[in-house]
Design a protein around this motif. Structure first.
Motif, short mmCIF file in Angstrom:
data_model
loop_
_atom_site.label_atom_id
_atom_site.label_comp_id
_atom_site.label_asym_id
_atom_site.label_seq_id
_atom_site.Cartn_x
_atom_site.Cartn_y
_atom_site.Cartn_z
N LYS A 157 0.84 -1.21 0.00
CA LYS A 157 0.00 0.00 0.00
C LYS A 157 0.88 1.26 0.00
O LYS A 157 0.63 2.20 -0.75
N TYR A 158 1.92 1.26 0.84
CA TYR A 158 2.87 2.39 0.86
C TYR A 158 3.56 2.53 -0.49
O TYR A 158 3.73 3.63 -1.02
N GLU A 159 3.95 1.38 -1.05
CA GLU A 159 4.71 1.37 -2.32
C GLU A 159 3.92 2.04 -3.45
O GLU A 159 4.48 2.75 -4.27
N GLY A 183 9.08 10.19 12.46
CA GLY A 183 9.25 11.22 13.49
C GLY A 183 8.02 12.09 13.60
O GLY A 183 7.06 11.93 12.82
N GLU A 184 8.05 13.05 14.54
CA GLU A 184 6.89 13.93 14.76
C GLU A 184 6.49 14.69 13.50
O GLU A 184 5.32 14.93 13.24
N LYS A 185 7.49 15.10 12.69
CA LYS A 185 7.21 15.92 11.52
C LYS A 185 7.37 15.17 10.19
O LYS A 185 7.28 15.75 9.13
N THR A 186 7.64 13.88 10.26
CA THR A 186 7.82 13.09 9.03
C THR A 186 6.54 13.07 8.21
O THR A 186 5.46 12.81 8.74
N GLY A 187 6.66 13.32 6.91
CA GLY A 187 5.51 13.29 6.01
C GLY A 187 5.26 11.91 5.44
O GLY A 187 6.15 11.05 5.44
N ASP A 188 4.05 11.71 4.93
CA ASP A 188 3.69 10.41 4.35
C ASP A 188 4.55 10.05 3.15
O ASP A 188 4.86 8.88 2.92
N ALA A 189 4.94 11.07 2.36
CA ALA A 189 5.75 10.82 1.15
C ALA A 189 7.10 10.22 1.52
O ALA A 189 7.61 9.33 0.82
N ALA A 190 7.70 10.70 2.62
CA ALA A 190 9.00 10.19 3.06
C ALA A 190 8.88 8.73 3.49
O ALA A 190 9.72 7.89 3.14
N VAL A 191 7.83 8.42 4.24
CA VAL A 191 7.61 7.04 4.70
C VAL A 191 7.38 6.12 3.50
O VAL A 191 7.98 5.04 3.39
N ALA A 192 6.51 6.57 2.58
CA ALA A 192 6.18 5.73 1.41
C ALA A 192 7.41 5.44 0.56
O ALA A 192 7.64 4.29 0.16
N ALA A 193 8.24 6.46 0.30
CA ALA A 193 9.45 6.27 -0.53
C ALA A 193 10.44 5.34 0.16
O ALA A 193 11.08 4.50 -0.48
N THR A 194 10.58 5.48 1.49
CA THR A 194 11.54 4.65 2.24
C THR A 194 11.08 3.20 2.28
O THR A 194 11.89 2.27 2.11
N VAL A 195 9.78 2.99 2.47
CA VAL A 195 9.23 1.62 2.43
C VAL A 195 9.45 1.01 1.05
O VAL A 195 9.89 -0.14 0.92
N ALA A 196 9.18 1.80 0.00
CA ALA A 196 9.34 1.30 -1.38
C ALA A 196 10.79 0.91 -1.65
O ALA A 196 11.06 -0.13 -2.27
#
Length: 727
Positions: A306-308, A467-480
């Motif tokens: 889903k993140y990918e 982190g507190e200010k981490t955006g969804d785009a950063a999480v999605a790219a890192t998971v991918a």
């Protein structure tokens, strides 16, 4: 159309040949659920009613042939009694025997994955043709069961007992050339020629060129092995497989016993033996936990996928800090096809990183998993650099410098000035708060944690820390990116130690308290290894490194002082601190709780050391005899309690993710299912009672939370209780 269902259809092609096609609607794959088996029964009856048919081809309209039974049904089904399971398998045997006994030749066109029940479907036909890239196998033993739909009966008669044992006990997924070599399939052809080749075989069988009836007779008869041959094949295999599988995984040896018992029998009697063997294993706790593990893994993969889908492309990456860890990350990225810059401030560090990557790639080449051309290609994907010159083109950066907040902060703020506005920055920190590291960044929404486990090439887990200010785009790219590297990413929220280390250090805390009360650390190691851990806590600390452990312990003690502060009294030292102060860092300098010598393969081998025992006595308040069960409780309760707290605190989203992280990250015994399944197996109320007893003597590290007490009072569980009604 001879038959049309939701999952399969049977059609005639005009030459008195029929094709049974698996194509499960609204699914990307074919699997054999109870509903699909029912349809197959109806389809076979429809085929039997056709008087003019001269052949049947079984095929798939999906990319995979059939990936196996529907594992989501297993827990509910296996909750029923052994008689039900025996009868269920015997019903499937009758169905598969009906396919095998059709009054004309049959062939399977294996276009993709044919696993478990899917493989067993192929074994019912007289002939099998396989596409070059297809794979086949019987992985049931990895779920704690054995092939129960004829795999233990037909495969030995088709491929020979020794080959069948290798496939079944190993649970392997095998390529087309291996299947052809073992005689499991009759031909391997390019995918575009698959069905034409299968139909050609039916034509040749009808013309008398191929004796399909002789094939059948062989599958239905006892194995052609005399008593001495049987003893040599089966007894040798049982000894070897038992040694490899270990005492906690009974299925591989049980499968060999089932093949052995059925070897001298005809088809139906051998199948009855198989059905009983299957039912016996299906009722074990090991099977329950391994099936649960598979289902949890599906949860984790689904979330990752889903993140990918939301992620921006990650096509060029960089790692800051070479050395062993940086080299490992660079290797993994390059090996899996993503080019990576490897930057350091020192040329010798760059060379060390390249040496590590080259060593790992060479090993893959030596094992035949990588051609020299592919190795050269992977090495070319790693570009060493001492400057930030090309960082403007990078999509994602992994910072992997020394575990020091000031140094990490300086490196991260520096690199942020050289990358594009949308570049994702990540830190491979094992303990330092992501929110803290983001404080001086201009674009904290583009920053998250990407915690690899050592050694990078072996450990499947990557913690992606929000982190507190981490955006969804950063999480999605890192998971991918982690998934592209062949890793299993699990997204967690920020806290000291994140998920895995936060849970691991209470386990080490339990160990320190045991040693403090006079328990022999070598005995504790043996008990926990017998329990199922790949290594005991003292050995694991030597592998982690005492300096790393002391640093991480300080972070944990600062974050959770009530239960993770050092020692039980002011000024007390733990055994870990004593080792550190005496420069016994573990494997990295050859001495810790054990001393290390090189074995014949050049790997460190632990040896008992009297000096280590003398040092540990400094922290012991006496010598206390504890039973193995008491040692297990003192080690496992703090680890399980901290897992519960992580779930309650929202550090991890689901029990499935928590348990998979511990299995993939620290080697929690898979056959026990994870920390939360372990509590469920014991019973939440029983666990709370045990934790309360230990907390009364040993303090807050062992104390249950209020929410866990409420769960105990309400007879709740972390996972739903499987009921017979689910089947």
């Amino acid at each position: 159309m001879i038959y049309q269902g939701n999952a399969l259809s049977v059609a005639s092609n005009g030459d008195n040949l029929a094709t049974l096609t698996f194509d499960l609607k609204d699914e990307s794959i074919n699997k054999l659920s109870s509903a699909v088996i029912k349809e197959l029964q109806e389809a076979v009856k429809a085929i039997q009613a056709e008087s003019d048919l001269k052949g049947l081809m079984i095929a798939s309209a999906k990319d995979a042939f059939i990936v196996g039974a529907d594992i989501t049904e297993f827990h509910g089904m296996f909750a029923k009694d052994e008689d039900f399971l025996v009868n269920m398998n015997q019903e499937v045997h009758a169905l598969f025997n009906a396919i095998e006994d059709l009054p004309f030749p049959t062939v399977t066109a294996i276009n993709g994955l044919a696993l478990g029940g899917g493989c067993e479907v192929t074994l019912t036909t007289d002939f099998r043709v396989m596409a070059e890239k297809a794979q086949i196998g019987l992985p049931e033993t990895k779920l704690g069961i054995l092939p129960g739909w004829g795999g233990c009966v037909r495969l030995p008669r088709i491929a020979g007992a020794d080959n069948a044992i290798e496939w079944i006990a190993g649970g392997t997924q095998n390529k087309a050339d291996a299947a052809l070599k073992m005689g499991v399939v009759d031909a391997v052809v390019p995918a575009e020629r698959l069905q034409a080749a299968a139909l050609d075989i039916l034509g040749r069988a009808n013309a008398g060129e191929l004796d399909y009836l002789a094939r059948r007779e062989e599958k239905k008869s006892p194995l052609k092995l005399n008593a001495i041959e049987q003893m040599m094949v089966f007894e040798t295999a049982k000894g070897y497989v038992a040694g490899k599988a270990g005492p906690h995984y009974p299925a591989p040896v049980e499968a060999i016993k089932v093949i052995q018992k059925g070897a001298g029998e005809g088809r139906e009697r051998a199948q009855a033996i198989e059905a009983k063997g299957f039912a016996k294993l299906a009722k074990t706790e090991v099977c329950f936990n391994l099936v649960g593990l598979f289902l949890n893994d599906q949860v984790v993969k689904k979330k990752g996928s889903k993140y990918e889908k939301q992620a921006a492309p990650v096509e060029q990456t960089a790692v800051l800090g070479a050395g062993i860890m940086g080299g490992g990350i660079a290797y993994q990225s390059a090996y899996k096809g993503t080019p990576i810059l490897m930057k350091d401030i020192k040329e010798e560090a760059i060379q060390l990183g390249l040496k590590e990557a080259r060593k790992l790639l060479s090993k893959q080449t030596e094992r035949g998993k990588l051609s020299t051309e592919k190795m050269a290609e992977a090495l070319a994907n790693i570009r060493p650099t001492l400057s930030y010159g090309d960082f403007g083109e990078v999509d994602l950066v992994v910072e992997a410098v020394v575990e020091n907040p000031k140094i990490k902060d300086a490196v991260l703020t520096e690199v942020e000035g050289y990358v594009g506005d949308n570049t994702i920055l990540t830190s491979n920190t094992s303990t330092i708060s992501i929110s803290r590291l983001a404080q001086n960044l201009k674009r904290p929404e583009n920053f998250c944690g990407m915690h690899f486990f050592n050694p990078v090439h072996r450990m499947p887990l990557v913690e992606v820390i929000r982190g507190e200010k981490t955006g969804d785009a950063a999480v999605a790219a890192t998971v991918a990116y982690a998934r592209k590297m062949g890793k299993t990413p699990i997204v967690v929220n920020d806290c000291p130690g994140f998920l895995v280390n936060r849970v691991l250090f209470p386990y080490f805390g339990g160990f320190s308290l045991l040693v403090e009360q006079g328990a022999d650390f070598e005995h504790v190691d043996k008990v926990m290894e017998k329990f199922g851990w790949p290594m005991g806590p003292a050995y694991l600390l030597d592998v982690v490194g005492m300096d790393t452990a002391v640093h991480a312990n300080e972070v944990m003690a600062e974050g959770f002082p009530d239960r993770m502060a050092h020692g039980s009294k002011e000024g007390d030292k733990t055994a870990i601190q004593v080792m550190y102060e005496n420069e016994r860092l573990g494997q990295k300098n050859g001495k810790g709780f054990y001393v290390y010598e090189e074995d014949k393969k050049g790997k460190p081998k632990k040896v008992s050391d009297e000096r280590a025992h003398e040092l540990v006595k400094q922290v012991a308040s006496g010598e206390r005899e504890l039973s193995d069960d008491e040692i297990i409780a003192r080690m496992m309760v703090p680890l399980c309690m901290e897992t519960v707290r992580c779930l309650e605190d929202g550090i991890v989203g689901t029990p499935a993710e928590a348990d998979m992280a511990l299995i993939y990250g620290i080697g929690f015994p898979p056959f026990r299912g994870g920390a939360l399944r372990y509590i469920d197996a014991m019973g939440v109320a029983e666990f709370v009672k045990l934790a309360d007893e230990l907390a009364a003597e040993l303090g807050p590290l062992y104390a249950p939370t209020d929410k866990l007490r409420a769960m105990a009072d309400n007879a709740e569980r972390f996972y739903p209780q499987p009921t017979q009604a689910q089947a």
